[in-house]
Motif scaffolding. Structure first.
Motif, PDB file in Angstrom:
ATOM      1  N   PRO A 141      65.442  35.007  22.805  1.00 28.40           N
ATOM      2  CA  PRO A 141      66.680  35.113  23.720  1.00 28.40           C
ATOM      3  C   PRO A 141      67.676  34.467  22.903  1.00 28.40           C
ATOM      4  O   PRO A 141      68.935  34.783  22.893  1.00 28.40           O
ATOM      5  N   ALA A 142      67.294  33.328  22.076  1.00 27.18           N
ATOM      6  CA  ALA A 142      68.244  32.592  21.358  1.00 27.18           C
ATOM      7  C   ALA A 142      69.238  33.619  20.267  1.00 27.18           C
ATOM      8  O   ALA A 142      70.393  33.544  20.096  1.00 27.18           O
ATOM      9  N   ALA A 143      68.347  34.405  19.857  1.00 26.51           N
ATOM     10  CA  ALA A 143      69.015  35.384  18.880  1.00 26.51           C
ATOM     11  C   ALA A 143      69.924  36.210  19.558  1.00 26.51           C
ATOM     12  O   ALA A 143      71.380  36.490  19.089  1.00 26.51           O
ATOM     13  N   ASN A 144      69.576  36.937  20.829  1.00 29.63           N
ATOM     14  CA  ASN A 144      70.320  37.887  21.462  1.00 29.63           C
ATOM     15  C   ASN A 144      71.627  37.017  22.040  1.00 29.63           C
ATOM     16  O   ASN A 144      72.714  37.434  21.858  1.00 29.63           O
ATOM     17  N   PRO A 177      78.963  43.013  17.749  1.00 32.88           N
ATOM     18  CA  PRO A 177      78.496  41.947  17.352  1.00 32.88           C
ATOM     19  C   PRO A 177      79.273  40.572  16.891  1.00 32.88           C
ATOM     20  O   PRO A 177      80.361  40.744  16.169  1.00 32.88           O
ATOM     21  N   CYS A 178      78.951  39.368  17.253  1.00 29.37           N
ATOM     22  CA  CYS A 178      79.369  38.144  16.588  1.00 29.37           C
ATOM     23  C   CYS A 178      78.880  38.252  15.168  1.00 29.37           C
ATOM     24  O   CYS A 178      77.597  38.227  15.101  1.00 29.37           O
ATOM     25  N   LEU A 179      79.834  38.005  14.109  1.00 28.40           N
ATOM     26  CA  LEU A 179      79.220  38.125  12.659  1.00 28.40           C
ATOM     27  C   LEU A 179      79.320  36.578  11.929  1.00 28.40           C
ATOM     28  O   LEU A 179      80.044  35.851  12.287  1.00 28.40           O
ATOM     29  N   ILE A 180      78.174  36.527  10.983  1.00 29.54           N
ATOM     30  CA  ILE A 180      78.387  35.250  10.263  1.00 29.54           C
ATOM     31  C   ILE A 180      78.453  35.782   8.757  1.00 29.54           C
ATOM     32  O   ILE A 180      77.594  36.608   8.353  1.00 29.54           O
ATOM     33  N   ALA A 224      74.134  41.775  26.005  1.00 31.11           N
ATOM     34  CA  ALA A 224      74.678  42.802  27.093  1.00 31.11           C
ATOM     35  C   ALA A 224      73.819  44.001  27.303  1.00 31.11           C
ATOM     36  O   ALA A 224      72.971  44.383  26.669  1.00 31.11           O
ATOM     37  N   PRO A 225      74.190  44.377  28.524  1.00 38.57           N
ATOM     38  CA  PRO A 225      73.258  45.355  29.116  1.00 38.57           C
ATOM     39  C   PRO A 225      72.977  46.688  27.979  1.00 38.57           C
ATOM     40  O   PRO A 225      72.059  47.319  27.880  1.00 38.57           O
ATOM     41  N   SER A 226      74.179  46.828  27.312  1.00 40.77           N
ATOM     42  CA  SER A 226      74.208  47.987  26.504  1.00 40.77           C
ATOM     43  C   SER A 226      73.454  47.704  25.061  1.00 40.77           C
ATOM     44  O   SER A 226      73.096  48.712  24.338  1.00 40.77           O
ATOM     45  N   LEU A 232      70.462  51.844  16.859  1.00 39.72           N
ATOM     46  CA  LEU A 232      70.460  52.041  18.564  1.00 39.72           C
ATOM     47  C   LEU A 232      71.622  51.373  18.985  1.00 39.72           C
ATOM     48  O   LEU A 232      72.277  51.976  20.000  1.00 39.72           O
ATOM     49  N   ALA A 233      71.912  50.093  18.630  1.00 40.04           N
ATOM     50  CA  ALA A 233      72.831  49.521  19.370  1.00 40.04           C
ATOM     51  C   ALA A 233      74.615  49.859  18.942  1.00 40.04           C
ATOM     52  O   ALA A 233      75.298  49.914  19.893  1.00 40.04           O
ATOM     53  N   PHE A 234      74.698  50.185  17.632  1.00 38.32           N
ATOM     54  CA  PHE A 234      75.920  50.473  17.354  1.00 38.32           C
ATOM     55  C   PHE A 234      76.143  51.802  16.570  1.00 38.32           C
ATOM     56  O   PHE A 234      77.315  52.236  16.176  1.00 38.32           O
ATOM     57  N   GLY A 235      75.272  52.632  16.568  1.00 36.77           N
ATOM     58  CA  GLY A 235      75.274  53.642  15.959  1.00 36.77           C
ATOM     59  C   GLY A 235      75.765  53.928  14.556  1.00 36.77           C
ATOM     60  O   GLY A 235      76.320  54.918  13.845  1.00 36.77           O
ATOM     61  N   SER A 236      75.498  52.937  13.845  1.00 32.38           N
ATOM     62  CA  SER A 236      75.925  52.530  12.434  1.00 32.38           C
ATOM     63  C   SER A 236      75.038  51.666  11.569  1.00 32.38           C
ATOM     64  O   SER A 236      74.417  50.785  12.158  1.00 32.38           O
TER      65      SER A 236
END
Length: 188
Positions: free
Chosen positions: A24-27, A42-45, A95-97, A147-151
């Motif tokens: 859950p921490a990663a999410n 997503p938030c990026l680093i 996020a549910p998505s 799956l999450a971003f289609g990319s």
């Protein structure tokens, strides 16, 4: 219970708790912590070499190694149980998505890690953990991004970010293996 068995089980439960906390921490990090957060993304680093990745990559890389340690200390059944619980937890704090993408990628990558680690652990902890984690992080990275971003735009950064944590864990694994031999601790 012999002292070595007691130590093995206690450490196994510590690794299990750390593994389940990573999920859950990663999410949470992916959606909330980063140097930049992409709208509807997503938030990026930064992960090096000018690459960025969703911020949860560091904890996902660590989770792959921790799952191996759960299996080494508590056995295959506990490891499979941890994967199932982790799959459920991977739908939280996101996020549910992203829940389906997160759970699917988590389950696939951890099972891939398990299938590589299990036969290789007879050859040694370091080789098994390194090889299985690399397989798992590639599966997780490609599957989650698609799956999450289609990319697959962040694929190289994802792989590098997760690899950083896997390679950072190697000194700990070397010390653990050395200590296990000294104490007579054997895999479950």
């Amino acid at each position: 219970m012999a002292e070595a068995d007691r130590t093995r089980r206690i450490e196994g439960f510590v690794f299990l708790l750390a593994f389940t906390a990573c999920v859950p921490a990663a999410n949470f990090m992916i959606g909330n912590i980063g140097t930049v957060c992409v709208p509807n993304g997503p938030c990026l680093i930064p992960v090096g070499f000018g690459l960025t990745a969703p911020s949860g990559v560091l904890l996902v890389g660590l989770a792959l190694v921790l799952r191996d340690l759960v299996q080494r200390r508590l056995g295959l059944a506990w490891s499979i149980g941890a994967i199932l619980v982790g799959g459920l937890l991977s739908t939280t704090f996101t996020a549910p998505s992203l829940a389906v993408a997160s759970a699917s990628a988590f389950l696939a990558s951890e099972l891939a890690d398990l299938f590589v680690f299990t036969p290789l652990q007879r050859k040694g902890l370091i080789v098994a953990a390194l090889c299985s984690s690399v397989v798992g992080l590639i599966v997780d990275s490609a599957m989650f991004l698609w799956l999450a971003f289609g990319s697959l735009d962040f694929l190289t950064g994802q792989i590098l970010g997760k690899s950083i944590m896997v390679f950072a864990s190697l000194p700990f694994l070397f010390l653990l293996r050395k200590r296990d031999r000294k104490l007579g601790l054997y895999p479950a």
